[in-house]
Design an enzyme around this catalytic site. Sequence first.
Site, PDB file in Angstrom:
ATOM      1  N   GLY A  93       1.279  12.544  -1.238  1.00  0.00           N
ATOM      2  CA  GLY A  93       0.549  13.475  -1.522  1.00  0.00           C
ATOM      3  C   GLY A  93      -1.075  12.893  -1.493  1.00  0.00           C
ATOM      4  N   GLU A 118      -2.275  -0.755   1.373  1.00  0.00           N
ATOM      5  CA  GLU A 118      -1.559  -0.314   0.247  1.00  0.00           C
ATOM      6  C   GLU A 118      -0.863   0.898   0.402  1.00  0.00           C
ATOM      7  OE1 GLU A 118      -1.447  -2.326  -3.053  1.00  0.00           O
ATOM      8  OE2 GLU A 118       0.049  -0.805  -2.994  1.00  0.00           O
ATOM      9  N   ILE A 151       1.209   4.202  -6.069  1.00  0.00           N
ATOM     10  CA  ILE A 151       1.614   2.991  -6.893  1.00  0.00           C
ATOM     11  C   ILE A 151       1.266   1.841  -6.262  1.00  0.00           C
ATOM     12  CG2 ILE A 151       3.747   2.050  -7.675  1.00  0.00           C
ATOM     13  CD1 ILE A 151       5.334   4.644  -7.053  1.00  0.00           C
ATOM     14  N   GLY A 209       2.823   5.209  -1.941  1.00  0.00           N
ATOM     15  CA  GLY A 209       1.475   6.358  -2.225  1.00  0.00           C
ATOM     16  C   GLY A 209       0.448   5.690  -3.264  1.00  0.00           C
ATOM     17  N   GLY A 246       7.501  23.188   0.482  1.00  0.00           N
ATOM     18  CA  GLY A 246       6.647  22.154   0.960  1.00  0.00           C
ATOM     19  C   GLY A 246       6.971  20.813   0.830  1.00  0.00           C
ATOM     20  N   LYS A 292       9.516   1.586   5.135  1.00  0.00           N
ATOM     21  CA  LYS A 292       8.646   0.961   4.014  1.00  0.00           C
ATOM     22  C   LYS A 292       9.569  -0.316   3.317  1.00  0.00           C
ATOM     23  CE  LYS A 292       7.263   5.687   2.625  1.00  0.00           C
ATOM     24  NZ  LYS A 292       7.445   6.845   1.786  1.00  0.00           N
TER      25      LYS A 292
END
Lengths: 431, 431
Positions: free
Chosen positions: A305, A132, A139, A137, A190, A208
Amino acid sequence: MTKEIGVGLIGFGVIGSQVARLLTSEKDRFQDQTGVPITLKRVKVVKADLERPLVGIIGPSLFTTDEDDFFATPGIDIVFEAIGGEEPAFSYLKRAIASGKQAVTSNKEVIAKHGMELTVMAKEHNTSLRYEASVGGGIPIITPLKRDLVANKIRGIYCIINGTTNYILTRMSKEDMDFASTLKSAQELGYAEPNPVNDIEGIDAAFKIAILATLAFRKRVRPEEVYREGISRLRSQDFRYARELGFTIKLLAMTKDDNGAIETRVHPVLLPQEHPLAKVDGVLNAIMVDGDLTGQVVFVGQGAGPLPTSSAVVADVIAAAREVISGQAEQLPLLSGDATIKPMDDVLTRYYIRMSAADQPGVLAQIARVLGMHQISIASVIQKESDSKSQTAEIVIMTHQALERNMRMAIEEINELEITQEVSNFIRVEA
Amino acid sequence: MTKEIGVGLIGFGVIGSQVARLLTSEKDRFQDQTGVPITLKRVKVVKADLERPLVGIIGPSLFTTDEDDFFATPGIDIVFEAIGGEEPAFSYLKRAIASGKQAVTSNKEVIAKHGMELTVMAKEHNTSLRYEASVGGGIPIITPLKRDLVANKIRGIYCIINGTTNYILTRMSKEDMDFASTLKSAQELGYAEPNPVNDIEGIDAAFKIAILATLAFRKRVRPEEVYREGISRLRSQDFRYARELGFTIKLLAMTKDDNGAIETRVHPVLLPQEHPLAKVDGVLNAIMVDGDLTGQVVFVGQGAGPLPTSSAVVADVIAAAREVISGQAEQLPLLSGDATIKPMDDVLTRYYIRMSAADQPGVLAQIARVLGMHQISIASVIQKESDSKSQTAEIVIMTHQALERNMRMAIEEINELEITQEVSNFIRVEA
């Protein structure tokens, strides 16, 4: 009765360490989810990881740099691979599955390249592979495609799936900045890697969309079959013209089923400002699935993240734990072979073309004649004040739908016209 | 080995007949999903259903008007209840579960009122209850809350979850129409029921947010515990003032966890125009989940209609079929008791207040004094030209955060002032 579920973690970077922290600090809550404690049993690291401050928190005895030592640890039911890249991640996942362990990964490259092989292997060993976190990320999108949307024939998937490029494009659009300085600023903040090629050139997005296309159409789409263009050719005037025409520019990853021919591509597009994805700005990701029953369903959230990614990973770990407890592997269907990929030449779309040409009468007529010869009709034209020094004007043309093949031939011929300096950019349009 | 999965359908209205059509026409494709054919075995109808044109397509022998006859049909593994309303739907679901069958329903009322009891009962009978279609139509939200987002502590859920009211509010906002004529037009177009009370008064939305709150916080929230106001008090000038202030008006269903006290409410709100839900227009639904790991994740799509709803139902049927084949019920945790509901009086929010008052000096000072006495401070004021006949002016006040209890007392006192004609409306603000 299962008394405990053991987790082995491979990799202790940003994602791995966050997952370790979560499994430790929220242990009671996750036990409520399964009825059984989920315990971090071992962490396979490379030497550099042992310098990280978290090592002390997790307990030094859990760490090992030795692969055999890691896999020999008793009581590991689930292996979470968090090192990224193709190797040695792929080998580790195979080894985990071959020994009947549940496999969880956030690794888009391994899944895009080897997901089918690993899934078949997992089925043979009566276990499962979950990924997943590899797309979007935090979602939920992999499980919705595997389970919640399976009644649909998926017509297409359209996504903004790379936060770095979306951040750069949003700033270029809103602050009228050029590409190079926006990238530099993104790196300083960053939001972009020191070596940004995977993001900027759409490689990350191609992995993806290959994963999503494979799930949606239940036929394998290989990452190298994804047509791919990055964002480095975009100039600040493209954003200005787009806005003037009622569009915004996004790096879209998309896949469509055109009667069995699968279109899969990642490139910048002009999106109408009222398009559901046009307002998805900054580092946000959004995935729009178009099903024959649901119509358009849109999922929006943070695509990267450590915290959002750990949400997806731990959900997979909990699902894997439930599977260990029930003793039954997921009854998911296997893929039915390779997808037939539609050649890029056959793609039909509208185009935005920006070119510089001599500032003299009859120029537009010559350009229009070339387009017309290739069955490309013009929807609108913007001609901007000429550059008085070079005696050139900038011309922007929006076309009606045309074949990519024809467009490429037309652009070649336009470039050869004496009156044109160059076709500076052409961008496809999604409606 | 399971050779076939049998489905029994209760109800043959818009949803039931669409699911029957889909199970029949897409049988091969759904068999690919499970490896086993999924066959519609019997349909329990009421006499009126037998007049529907589809009856001929499905095969008349499948229909029965007799409940015992239906439940005695051999080979039914999964019962899908599609009649809606509390009874007899609840009894049918209990009967299905008591006989060990998988239960699927699209019935928000039964799930909101009795979901916990049915889930416990299903666990006792080693089977499962699924209800993805009860909230959000074709948008996956139940399964994401049950599985994909379980690693999160959910901080809140905010949704536009009733298409009828969102359609009406969108038209009132964009076309400057009044409530009564917009409702009438929506009824003529089939977007509102002849008796619209369940939608207009937020009853439908309250069922749905009770279901989502219960799943998110894993404690039972009863539908009667949802604070509820409908949309019929909204006037076209509210939309105009809202726009002027940078807001839009939506019927929001929301739930928040405030340190263990659960806030659950359905009422019109002012949303800032840049809020993720502010642009969700027409009959679209949208659900925003705020998790501690994911941050805000937004799901948008068609929340009603036979096709989107059948997508959710058939996904549940396929998941139920996989469970029948594996012989293992889902290992989902039960709820941990009843939620502690935060009293509406303790809710803290910003307010929009619209009132008419005498058009004379000192009026605003008197109103401000009352608000101040109740610890309510004013953020901004709009005073509109007076109505010269009645010598009154319209005043709109936006407050800073205040307690609902204080606001209600302040409004009572403002209503008693000699200079105020009435507080015409007050609307809470979500940021």
